[in-house]
Scaffold this active site. Structure first.
Site, PDB file in Angstrom:
ATOM      1  N   TYR A  55     -39.507  42.523 -19.764  1.00  0.00           N
ATOM      2  CA  TYR A  55     -38.139  42.668 -19.265  1.00  0.00           C
ATOM      3  C   TYR A  55     -38.064  43.532 -18.001  1.00  0.00           C
ATOM      4  CZ  TYR A  55     -37.008  41.234 -24.100  1.00  0.00           C
ATOM      5  OH  TYR A  55     -36.949  40.588 -25.310  1.00  0.00           O
ATOM      6  N   LYS A  80     -42.613  45.538 -26.496  1.00  0.00           N
ATOM      7  CA  LYS A  80     -43.512  44.439 -26.851  1.00  0.00           C
ATOM      8  C   LYS A  80     -44.611  44.277 -25.806  1.00  0.00           C
ATOM      9  CE  LYS A  80     -39.236  42.121 -28.258  1.00  0.00           C
ATOM     10  NZ  LYS A  80     -38.293  42.761 -27.326  1.00  0.00           N
ATOM     11  N   HIS A 113     -45.493  39.939 -28.464  1.00  0.00           N
ATOM     12  CA  HIS A 113     -44.324  39.192 -27.999  1.00  0.00           C
ATOM     13  C   HIS A 113     -44.396  37.708 -28.371  1.00  0.00           C
ATOM     14  CE1 HIS A 113     -41.001  39.633 -24.737  1.00  0.00           C
ATOM     15  NE2 HIS A 113     -40.657  38.724 -25.624  1.00  0.00           N
TER      16      HIS A 113
END
Length: 274
Positions: A55, A80, A113
């Site tokens: 992200y 993650k 992930h």
């Protein structure tokens, strides 16, 4: 036990307590946008933030948590390891980098992930080491199907505490939910409100019946199915609205009606073909 308050928690298989409701920050821009969203979330009572290396906003998440004035032990933070960082040594390095970006001494939950073929077993071995060294209070996986979980259970030493998957009324993944329940793996929903695709007649009807929004109906359905949920928003009114789930309950019949909406429809990638 169905959550009755925004800060209610589920006890994971290792005894760690995880809030049922969290704020997801996927696609929230690093800097002011994500920091402000987290401030709004804390104001609304959230104590659970879900981020990831992918992200690209871990640094801002860490800053917002530190500047909140809340004790670190009162905020549950998940991050993650991304696909290109999988493998034993690479995962250990990636975790160290995430921890540094967050500015924390530990994370509450560290997840694989995606189940990268040929790598996720070694990645899991690295997570077990991170857990043994108490750098993560709990470890788990994301987007793992039953056969991936069976592989981890057969070859690993630690049962994943959490499996975070795409989960919503059009993708109920009931066999996976039951498998996780049987093996004491907590299911967690990403994309719970279907990227805003809420114009289903049943959801609209129930929203009117309960004087709630369709999104609130779906999030309440998550909680009553004992699924942790992490809706994403950066808007204050939406963040507060997504936490306003504790003054009503869906009837058993209405739960069944939502369950029946399943179409095995994914808005995100398929974990077997991503």
């Amino acid at each position: 036990m169905v959550a009755q308050h925004v800060q209610d928690t589920v006890t994971l298989n290792n005894g760690v307590k995880m809030p049922w409701l969290g704020l997801g920050v996927y696609k929230a821009q690093a800097g002011d946008e994500v920091e402000q969203a987290i401030r709004f979330a804390f104001e609304a009572g959230y104590r659970h933030i879900d981020t990831a290396a992918f992200y690209a906003n871990e640094e801002s998440v860490g800053k917002a948590v530190r500047e909140s004035g809340l004790p670190r032990g009162e905020v549950f933070v998940t991050t993650k390891v991304w696909n290109t960082d999988q493998g034993y040594d690479q995962t250990l390095r990636a975790f160290e980098a995430s921890l540094k970006r967050l500015g924390f001494e530990y994370v509450d939950l560290y997840l694989v992930h995606w189940p990268v073929s040929g790598k996720y077993r070694e990645t899991w071995r690295a997570l077990e080491r991170i857990y043994d060294e108490k750098l993560a209070r709990a470890i788990g996986v994301s987007n793992f199907q039953i056969h991936h979980l069976e592989d981890i259970l057969a070859h690993g030493n630690v049962v994943p505490a959490v499996n975070q998957v795409e989960y919503h009324p059009l993708l109920t993944q009931e066999p996976l939910r039951q498998f996780c329940r049987e093996h004491h793996i907590q299911l967690e929903a990403w994309s719970p409100i279907m990227r805003g695709n809420l114009d289903l007649p049943v959801l609209q009807e129930l929203a009117q019946k309960y004087h709630k929004t369709p999104a609130q109906i779906v999030l309440r359905w998550d909680l009553q199915n004992e699924v942790v949920t992490i809706p994403k928003s950066v808007r204050r009114e939406r963040i507060f609205e997504n936490a306003d789930l504790f003054d009503f309950s869906l009837s058993d019949e209405d739960m069944r009606r939502i369950n029946a909406l399943n179409r095995n429809h994914r808005f995100g990638p398929d974990p077997d073909t991503f």
